[in-house]
Write a protein that holds these residues in place. Structure first.
Motif, mmCIF file in Angstrom:
data_model
loop_
_atom_site.group_PDB
_atom_site.id
_atom_site.type_symbol
_atom_site.label_atom_id
_atom_site.label_comp_id
_atom_site.label_asym_id
_atom_site.label_seq_id
_atom_site.Cartn_x
_atom_site.Cartn_y
_atom_site.Cartn_z
ATOM 1 N N PHE A 376 0.673 -1.199 0.149
ATOM 2 C CA PHE A 376 0.108 -0.009 -0.028
ATOM 3 C C PHE A 376 0.841 1.321 -0.225
ATOM 4 C CE2 PHE A 376 -2.140 3.359 2.185
ATOM 5 C CZ PHE A 376 -3.229 3.807 1.542
ATOM 6 N N LEU A 377 1.966 1.344 0.763
ATOM 7 C CA LEU A 377 2.878 2.391 1.062
ATOM 8 C C LEU A 377 3.354 2.490 -0.552
ATOM 9 C CD1 LEU A 377 4.608 1.949 4.409
ATOM 10 C CD2 LEU A 377 2.892 3.632 3.813
ATOM 11 N N GLY A 378 3.818 1.407 -1.046
ATOM 12 C CA GLY A 378 4.557 1.641 -2.568
ATOM 13 C C GLY A 378 3.475 2.315 -3.524
ATOM 14 N N LEU A 379 2.108 1.857 -3.385
ATOM 15 C CA LEU A 379 1.187 2.624 -4.286
ATOM 16 C C LEU A 379 1.215 4.006 -4.138
ATOM 17 C CD1 LEU A 379 -1.661 -0.334 -3.939
ATOM 18 C CD2 LEU A 379 -0.132 0.029 -6.080
ATOM 19 N N VAL A 380 1.169 4.611 -2.955
ATOM 20 C CA VAL A 380 1.132 5.859 -2.579
ATOM 21 C C VAL A 380 2.327 6.648 -2.890
ATOM 22 C CG1 VAL A 380 -1.120 5.604 -1.159
ATOM 23 C CG2 VAL A 380 1.136 5.834 -0.280
ATOM 24 N N GLY A 381 3.241 5.892 -3.249
ATOM 25 C CA GLY A 381 4.648 6.710 -3.258
ATOM 26 C C GLY A 381 5.516 6.501 -2.194
ATOM 27 N N CYS A 382 5.488 5.842 -1.092
ATOM 28 C CA CYS A 382 6.396 5.579 -0.093
ATOM 29 C C CYS A 382 7.103 4.404 -0.207
ATOM 30 C CB CYS A 382 5.727 5.856 1.144
ATOM 31 S SG CYS A 382 6.786 5.615 2.658
ATOM 32 N N ASP A 383 7.835 4.638 -1.477
ATOM 33 C CA ASP A 383 8.533 3.254 -2.067
ATOM 34 C C ASP A 383 10.161 3.583 -1.423
ATOM 35 O OD1 ASP A 383 9.513 5.066 -3.554
ATOM 36 O OD2 ASP A 383 8.525 4.503 -5.323
#
Length: 504
Positions: A376-383
């Motif tokens: 989920f974090l990757g989807l919102v840009g916290c990758d």
């Protein structure tokens, strides 16, 4: 589900190796046609497929493609028709293999790859008299084929660069590791090394130095553990100390004159030696049937490979690369509809995730939900790139509900609803499904952190904008059943929940 429009493979010879090839191709989404003259082949291969379905999907942390269709054919020509890869795994008789290749080449396309599972023959021997010699290559796997990734590839002068590249890409696509030999040699690489160890093991038993169990202990408690991760030369490089391999070779310079350098002959397998080895082996492992040993072997291999995967080392690095290649999940919000919870996980439950009760153990639920949070974090840009710049989210509170039993091999999916994104805090709610059955939920409160100061800070504007977009869409969703529940009491629909979600 069965893959439609899948690539086609043909397996000629349905023994242990042929069945292993069928399992690896099918579980990677290929349609597989099998030809074997033995009427018992279908039963044997179905048993192998059962073991593979229980173990192989657990190697990966993403969902495998839909399983391909498996069919059995009495007619060899029918089996190979339209096949992109044809794997021959008949007994090690050169005359039989020549007969099989003639039948295959009279029915298959000229572009098909014909791989031989032969552990000893060279491709020049296999292709002798063939209509298209360059079409036949050695593709020698290791048992169990569906778990051990190595495939030794030996090509001939007529193979051609285009076919070599297709061999490489095809094997990588099914999660295997193609090892191309620089030139052909009897027994290839791995079996020559194994033969040396086997020869010395036979001498040790023949001379009464050790029994079969003691020799196996020397391997599995000793150098076998090092070989699984570093092989032979890298292991010896460490033995050389800070100076490395040069120091080791200099120190061992006189070894060609030592007694063990002359151990090259095999002991005669007399009736007495055969009976000694067989009786010792029965005493060592006879309490387990062959089927039980195969299940034990598979479970142990999965655990070893997943351990290497965590370290991104050896065969584990190959598994991670395969994860990235077969992962079909969206990589950003633009590819998703925000009208419902976001898909954040799809995988099989590995064998080593089971506890003594035979179902998924407690800490693996947290791992699965933690992976979903990361997705989920990757989807919102916290990758990974965002975190490398000095910010991340830390989990501050977690509440997990175990609603139904999940066993090893089960296919699970996770979706995620954003309950709160205000200031430094973010609250997510995960649901885990097996088919249409809700089996677990998790609620996490996270805090945005500056990794330099290790203190909570507000997220930057661009990340906040993406979170606000998801939060606005999910605000219209019903509050998930179980949100706000606490340990030891059922969920109470209290008036204060209308003012905002509770932490789990």
């Amino acid at each position: 589900m069965v893959a439609s429009g899948a690539r086609k493979a043909a397996i000629i010879g349905g023994g242990v190796i042929g069945g292993g090839w069928a399992a690896r191709f099918a579980l990677m989404g290929w349609n597989v046609r099998i030809h074997d003259t033995d009427r018992d082949a279908e039963r044997r291969i179905n048993a192998i497929l059962g073991r593979a379905r229980a173990s192989m999907p657990g190697l990966w942390d993403v969902a495998l493609p839909d399983e391909g269709k498996i069919s059995f054919h009495d007619d060899l020509a029918e089996a190979v028709e339209g096949a992109e890869w044809i794997q021959e795994s008949v007994p090690e008789r050169l005359d039989l293999k020549h007969e099989v290749y003639a039948a295959i080449q009279s029915a298959c396309t000229e572009t098909a790859i014909i791989g031989s599972s032969s552990s000893g023959f060279r491709p020049s021997e296999l292709a002798e008299g063939a209509a298209r010699p360059g079409q036949i290559v050695v593709a020698h796997p290791f048992n169990p084929v569906y778990l051990i990734p190595l495939v030794e590839i030996v090509t001939g002068p007529g193979t051609g660069e285009a076919r070599i590249e297709r061999i490489r890409s095809t094997l990588r696509d099914i999660g295997a590791h193609p090892l191309f030999l620089r030139r052909e040699i009897d027994a290839h690489i791995a079996d020559r090394l194994l033969a040396a160890v086997w020869r010395e093991a036979l001498w040790l038993v023949s001379d009464g130095v050790a029994d079969t169990a003691e020799i196996d202990d020397a391997i599995r408690y000793g150098f076998g553990l090092r070989w699984a991760q570093m092989g032979l030369f890298e292991t010896y490089r460490i033995a050389g100390g800070e100076a490395g391999m040069r120091q080791l070779l200099t120190r061992l310079g006189a070894s060609p004159n030592l007694p063990w350098s002359k151990l090259t002959d095999m002991p005669e397998l007399t009736d007495e030696l055969v009976e000694t080895i067989a009786s010792q082996s029965d005493a060592q492992s006879g309490r387990h049937s062959t089927a039980e040993l195969e299940q034990i072997r598979d479970a142990n291999l999965v655990s070893i490979l997943r351990g290497l995967k965590t370290r991104d080392w050896g065969a584990g690095r190959l598994l991670n690369a395969t994860d990235r290649r077969i992962d079909g999940a969206p990589k950003g919000l633009d590819a998703l509809s925000l009208t419902g919870p976001l898909p954040t996980g799809a995988r099989a439950v590995p064998l080593d995730w089971s506890d003594i009760n035979g179902h998924m153990t407690e800490h693996r639920y947290l791992q699965a939900f933690g992976d979903a949070t990361d997705r989920f974090l990757g989807l919102v840009g916290c990758d990974a790139e965002y975190i490398a710049c000095g910010h991340s989210y830390f989990t501050a509170e977690t509440h997990i509900r175990h609603l139904a039993e999940i066993r090893a091999g089960a296919l699970i999916e996770i979706d995620t609803q954003l309950l709160l994104a205000e200031g430094r805090r973010m609250q997510v709610f995960h649901r885990m499904w097996e088919s249409s059955r809700l089996v677990a939920t998790a609620e996490h409160m996270l805090v945005h952190v500056d990794l330099g100061s290790r203190r909570a800070v507000a997220p930057p504007a661009d990340l906040k904008e993406r979170l606000d977009k998801v939060a606005a869409a999910h605000a219209h969703l019903p509050r998930p059943e179980g949100a706000g529940a606490a340990v030891g009491r059922p969920l109470e629909r209290k008036a204060e929940t209308d003012a905002g979600p509770e932490a789990g």
